[in-house]
Design a protein around this motif. Structure first.
Motif, mmCIF file in Angstrom:
data_model
loop_
_atom_site.group_PDB
_atom_site.id
_atom_site.type_symbol
_atom_site.label_atom_id
_atom_site.label_comp_id
_atom_site.label_asym_id
_atom_site.label_seq_id
_atom_site.Cartn_x
_atom_site.Cartn_y
_atom_site.Cartn_z
ATOM 1 N N UNK A 75 0.853 37.087 26.287
ATOM 2 C CA UNK A 75 0.932 38.292 27.060
ATOM 3 C C UNK A 75 0.048 39.442 26.368
ATOM 4 N N UNK A 117 17.931 51.231 11.151
ATOM 5 C CA UNK A 117 18.879 52.021 11.655
ATOM 6 C C UNK A 117 19.067 53.180 10.405
ATOM 7 N N UNK A 165 3.444 46.169 28.193
ATOM 8 C CA UNK A 165 2.390 45.538 27.824
ATOM 9 C C UNK A 165 1.412 46.736 28.574
ATOM 10 N N UNK A 166 0.308 47.233 28.073
ATOM 11 C CA UNK A 166 -0.518 48.137 28.690
ATOM 12 C C UNK A 166 -1.881 47.406 28.530
ATOM 13 N N UNK A 170 16.158 59.281 25.186
ATOM 14 C CA UNK A 170 16.381 59.728 26.547
ATOM 15 C C UNK A 170 15.334 60.439 27.412
ATOM 16 N N UNK A 215 13.035 37.555 21.367
ATOM 17 C CA UNK A 215 12.395 38.216 22.486
ATOM 18 C C UNK A 215 11.016 38.357 22.344
ATOM 19 N N UNK A 241 2.462 57.101 26.365
ATOM 20 C CA UNK A 241 3.630 56.174 26.801
ATOM 21 C C UNK A 241 4.521 56.433 25.879
ATOM 22 N N UNK A 261 12.669 51.821 22.843
ATOM 23 C CA UNK A 261 13.167 50.851 23.655
ATOM 24 C C UNK A 261 14.385 51.304 24.717
ATOM 25 N N UNK A 320 13.788 49.787 28.262
ATOM 26 C CA UNK A 320 14.943 48.999 28.592
ATOM 27 C C UNK A 320 14.640 47.623 28.417
ATOM 28 N N UNK A 321 13.544 47.204 27.956
ATOM 29 C CA UNK A 321 12.815 45.993 27.798
ATOM 30 C C UNK A 321 12.371 45.720 26.155
ATOM 31 N N UNK A 322 12.154 44.443 25.776
ATOM 32 C CA UNK A 322 11.804 44.207 24.498
ATOM 33 C C UNK A 322 10.550 44.868 24.067
ATOM 34 N N UNK A 323 9.539 44.930 25.005
ATOM 35 C CA UNK A 323 8.448 45.447 24.949
ATOM 36 C C UNK A 323 7.530 45.617 26.137
#
Lengths: 82, 248
Positions: B32, B44, B234-235, B207, B25, B221, B225, B229-232
């Protein structure tokens, strides 16, 4: 009979502390002899492990594993911080 | 003026069973973003085997990678060994200190570390009573002080703070209020507001919600993840051509 709140707390603690899962954000609800697991994890195996640990900790309850598996998608639109 | 593009994510929680999957990913990330930041909980259970998986996933990326560890990475008391594995793979690991990363013609200062809890103003623990409570609060206070000093000392065009725990409660919205003291502390925000920064990135609250700001107006921010809901994400800092913020 043990109060369901204590059983739910024990299951939640096991999900966090068991070496197979270590998942902190799973909601555990008990209604009668039904146990419901809710939340999000990143893989199907982790969902199955959570269900297994919950079953072991509360074998007298029927476990409903309602945990969602969320896959990370590709990065979307950038945010511009002016 | 060129944008300074920061790719960020937290809480990737990699284990041996997903080896190689996250790396896929990251393909094309250099097109980018100028730098990639990881806001803790890379593993984990905090085992060395998981630390090696993370190191392998991040090794040799074509842009600088800056990371902090999270509470999961501390679970097996191997945080120093995990940090060492990551550093051997070329990752800059912050531990309540700072680094300056060259991004094109800009110098980006990044300060941070794990952070810690305690709660938020008016609803927080104090350094009073039992030694255990005092230790809990003073741990956060020492971290916040270290960040403030590092931010004041760093010389750069922009400064970003990278944390695992949250500095504000706004980005915890969605989490049960009862666990807010275990998700962050206002002491972190107070330190950054005092020293100044352009952006604070954190994870930890799966959550929670993505966007918030400190009482001093610094954008925050939550890049966990499960929240993105995305791999990363970009700001972009310094966007002269397109000053519009892409909300939502």
């Amino acid at each position: 009979m043990e109060a369901p709140q204590y059983v739910a707390a024990r299951v939640q603690q096991a999900l966090a502390e068991d070496g197979r899962t270590h998942e902190l954000g799973i909601r555990v609800d008990i209604r009668g002899d039904q146990l419901f697991l809710r939340g999000q994890v990143s893989g199907a195996e982790q969902r199955e492990r959570l269900g297994q640990v919950a079953h072991e900790v509360a074998p007298e309850l029927h476990v409903h594993n309602e945990i969602n598996v969320v896959e990370a998608s590709a990065p979307g639109e950038d945010e511009h911080l002016d | 003026m060129t944008d300074l593009r920061i790719a960020a994510v937290g809480d990737i929680h990699l284990g041996e069973d997903v080896r190689g999957q996250y790396r896929k990913k990251l393909d094309g990330i250099e097109d980018r973003a100028d730098v990639f930041m990881l806001a803790g909980d890379l593993t984990r259970h905090g085992t060395l085997e998981e630390g090696k998986v993370v190191a392998d996933e991040l090794r040799g990326l074509p842009i600088p990678v800056v990371a902090v560890l999270g509470n999961h990475d501390y679970h097996s008391d191997l945080q120093y060994e995990i940090a060492s594995e990551l550093r051997d793979a070329g990752v800059i690991v912050l531990d309540d200190d700072g680094v300056v990363v060259q991004c094109g013609d800009k110098k980006l200062g990044v300060v941070g570390g794990k952070g810690f809890g305690g709660g938020f103003a008016g609803k927080c623990a104090s350094e009073f009573g039992e030694r255990e409570i005092k230790n809990f609060v003073s741990h956060t206070r020492h971290i916040a002080e270290a960040w403030k000093v590092a931010l004041k000392e760093i010389v750069a065009d922009h400064r970003v703070v990278l944390s695992h725990y949250s500095p504000i409660k706004e980005t915890l919205e969605g989490e049960p209020h009862e666990i807010y003291p275990f998700l962050g502390s206002y002491l972190l925000a107070e330190a950054v507001d005092t020293a100044g920064a352009d952006l604070i990135l954190h994870g930890h609250a799966h959550k929670g919600s993505e966007k918030g700001m400190t009482p001093g107006g610094i954008r925050v921010r939550n890049v966990a993840l499960p929240v993105l809901g995305r791999a990363y994400c970009v700001y972009c800092l310094d966007c002269e051509d397109d000053m519009q913020s892409h909300e939502g």
